[in-house]
Design an enzyme around this catalytic site. Structure first.
Site, PDB file in Angstrom:
ATOM      1  N   SER A   1      77.508  41.095  70.864  1.00 26.98           N
ATOM      2  CA  SER A   1      76.219  41.585  71.356  1.00 26.98           C
ATOM      3  C   SER A   1      75.996  41.083  72.770  1.00 26.98           C
ATOM      4  CB  SER A   1      75.077  41.108  70.450  1.00 26.98           C
ATOM      5  OG  SER A   1      73.837  41.466  71.020  1.00 26.98           O
ATOM      6  N   HIS A  20      78.299  45.752  71.665  1.00 25.59           N
ATOM      7  CA  HIS A  20      77.055  46.080  70.978  1.00 25.59           C
ATOM      8  C   HIS A  20      75.902  45.909  71.953  1.00 25.59           C
ATOM      9  CE1 HIS A  20      74.574  46.714  67.398  1.00 25.59           C
ATOM     10  NE2 HIS A  20      73.758  45.796  67.887  1.00 25.59           N
ATOM     11  N   ASP A  46      71.937  46.138  72.418  1.00 25.16           N
ATOM     12  CA  ASP A  46      70.629  46.148  71.746  1.00 25.16           C
ATOM     13  C   ASP A  46      69.547  46.605  72.710  1.00 25.16           C
ATOM     14  OD1 ASP A  46      71.158  45.145  69.056  1.00 25.16           O
ATOM     15  OD2 ASP A  46      71.739  43.284  70.035  1.00 25.16           O
ATOM     16  N   MET A  75      65.748  47.436  73.189  1.00 30.15           N
ATOM     17  CA  MET A  75      64.456  47.133  72.562  1.00 30.15           C
ATOM     18  C   MET A  75      63.325  47.589  73.463  1.00 30.15           C
ATOM     19  SD  MET A  75      65.181  43.276  71.173  1.00 30.15           S
ATOM     20  CE  MET A  75      66.767  42.797  70.503  1.00 30.15           C
ATOM     21  N   HIS A 117      72.521  50.382  69.976  1.00 28.72           N
ATOM     22  CA  HIS A 117      71.569  50.205  68.870  1.00 28.72           C
ATOM     23  C   HIS A 117      70.156  50.347  69.425  1.00 28.72           C
ATOM     24  CE1 HIS A 117      69.775  47.119  65.776  1.00 28.72           C
ATOM     25  NE2 HIS A 117      69.331  48.344  65.580  1.00 28.72           N
ATOM     26  N   MET A 141      66.573  50.029  69.073  1.00 30.81           N
ATOM     27  CA  MET A 141      65.410  49.471  68.388  1.00 30.81           C
ATOM     28  C   MET A 141      64.179  49.971  69.132  1.00 30.81           C
ATOM     29  SD  MET A 141      66.717  45.657  67.361  1.00 30.81           S
ATOM     30  CE  MET A 141      68.086  45.508  68.500  1.00 30.81           C
ATOM     31  N   MET A 178      70.518  45.300  59.022  1.00 30.69           N
ATOM     32  CA  MET A 178      69.983  44.159  59.746  1.00 30.69           C
ATOM     33  C   MET A 178      69.941  42.961  58.795  1.00 30.69           C
ATOM     34  SD  MET A 178      69.540  45.152  62.803  1.00 30.69           S
ATOM     35  CE  MET A 178      68.794  43.609  63.375  1.00 30.69           C
ATOM     36  N   ASP A 205      74.204  42.874  61.512  1.00 31.56           N
ATOM     37  CA  ASP A 205      73.708  42.312  62.769  1.00 31.56           C
ATOM     38  C   ASP A 205      72.635  41.276  62.463  1.00 31.56           C
ATOM     39  OD1 ASP A 205      72.767  41.768  65.301  1.00 31.56           O
ATOM     40  OD2 ASP A 205      72.208  43.820  65.791  1.00 31.56           O
TER      41      ASP A 205
END
Length: 221
Positions: free
Chosen positions: A13, A38, A40, A42, A71, A73, A142, A178
């Site tokens: 990540s 990966h 993330d 957000m 990913h 979010m 998750m 994750d």
């Protein structure tokens, strides 16, 4: 070890890296032998934190040929999916909890020729995905409450993974985990049928990240 018939992939990540050294971090991941990056994303609404957006993915794509595992979010991710795909994402994962019309959102991703994953939070049942398993490439479980890095592993994610493998039957679908993954719990994670391993702190703070990647892929045995 659980015989899920799928290759194990390790996805560091990049959220756990030094944001002022992103290019060096991308190069390091490849040197470690990692499979995916990966990412993330957000938005400060679906989760209580803000990270980065489409431009960062576009810049990653300029500097690496590694598989970009994005990913989202993000609340109502369908608003931004096309932009992230155009930026260079290889796989887009959306949250079941974040989109009202999940099937439509999945088709939006798949129709662009990109792999699609669906993530569920720790308290969300795997059975919310039963009707769409035939349409997706990956389920992301998750194993921590999303929004921050370096959080503890929630053990009941393993039971969810085992039940999910049973539900999948012969379908060759990846299961990613994750949150709180490290060398101490990787054996039970792999035994549960999970085959995509996201790790941030466990890799970026490891004294030997290359060895840590090998352990996360193969376990301690």
């Amino acid at each position: 070890m659980f015989n899920h018939g799928l290759d194990v992939k390790v996805a560091p990540s990049i959220l756990a890296s030094d944001f002022t050294e992103m290019n060096r971090s991308l190069q390091a991941m490849k040197e470690w032998g990692a499979d995916w990056v990966h990412c993330d994303v957000m938005d400060g609404m679906f989760v209580p934190n803000i990270t980065f957006g489409q431009q960062m993915i576009r810049d990653f794509r300029k500097h690496t040929d590694m598989f970009l595992d994005v990913h989202l979010m993000v609340q109502a991710p369908e608003r931004y999916i096309d932009e992230f795909i155009d930026a260079g994402a290889d796989l887009i994962t959306v949250h079941q909890e974040a989109t009202v019309h999940l099937h439509r959102t999945i088709l939006q991703i798949k129709n662009k020729g990109v792999k699609c994953g669906v993530a569920i939070n720790p308290a969300t049942s795997i059975y919310t995905l039963e009707e769409v398993l035939g349409d997706i490439d990956m389920v992301l479980l998750m194993s921590c409450d999303p929004g921050f890095g370096g959080t503890p592993f929630i053990p009941y994610a393993l039971n969810k993974a085992r039940r999910l493998r049973e539900m999948m039957g012969d379908r060759q679908i990846d299961i990613e985990v994750d949150g709180g993954v490290n060398e101490k719990n990787i054996d039970e994670i792999l035994d549960s049928g999970i085959n995509c391993i996201v790790a941030g702190t466990a890799l970026f703070r490891s004294p030997d990240p290359k060895k840590s990647v090998e352990i996360l892929r193969n376990g301690n045995r």
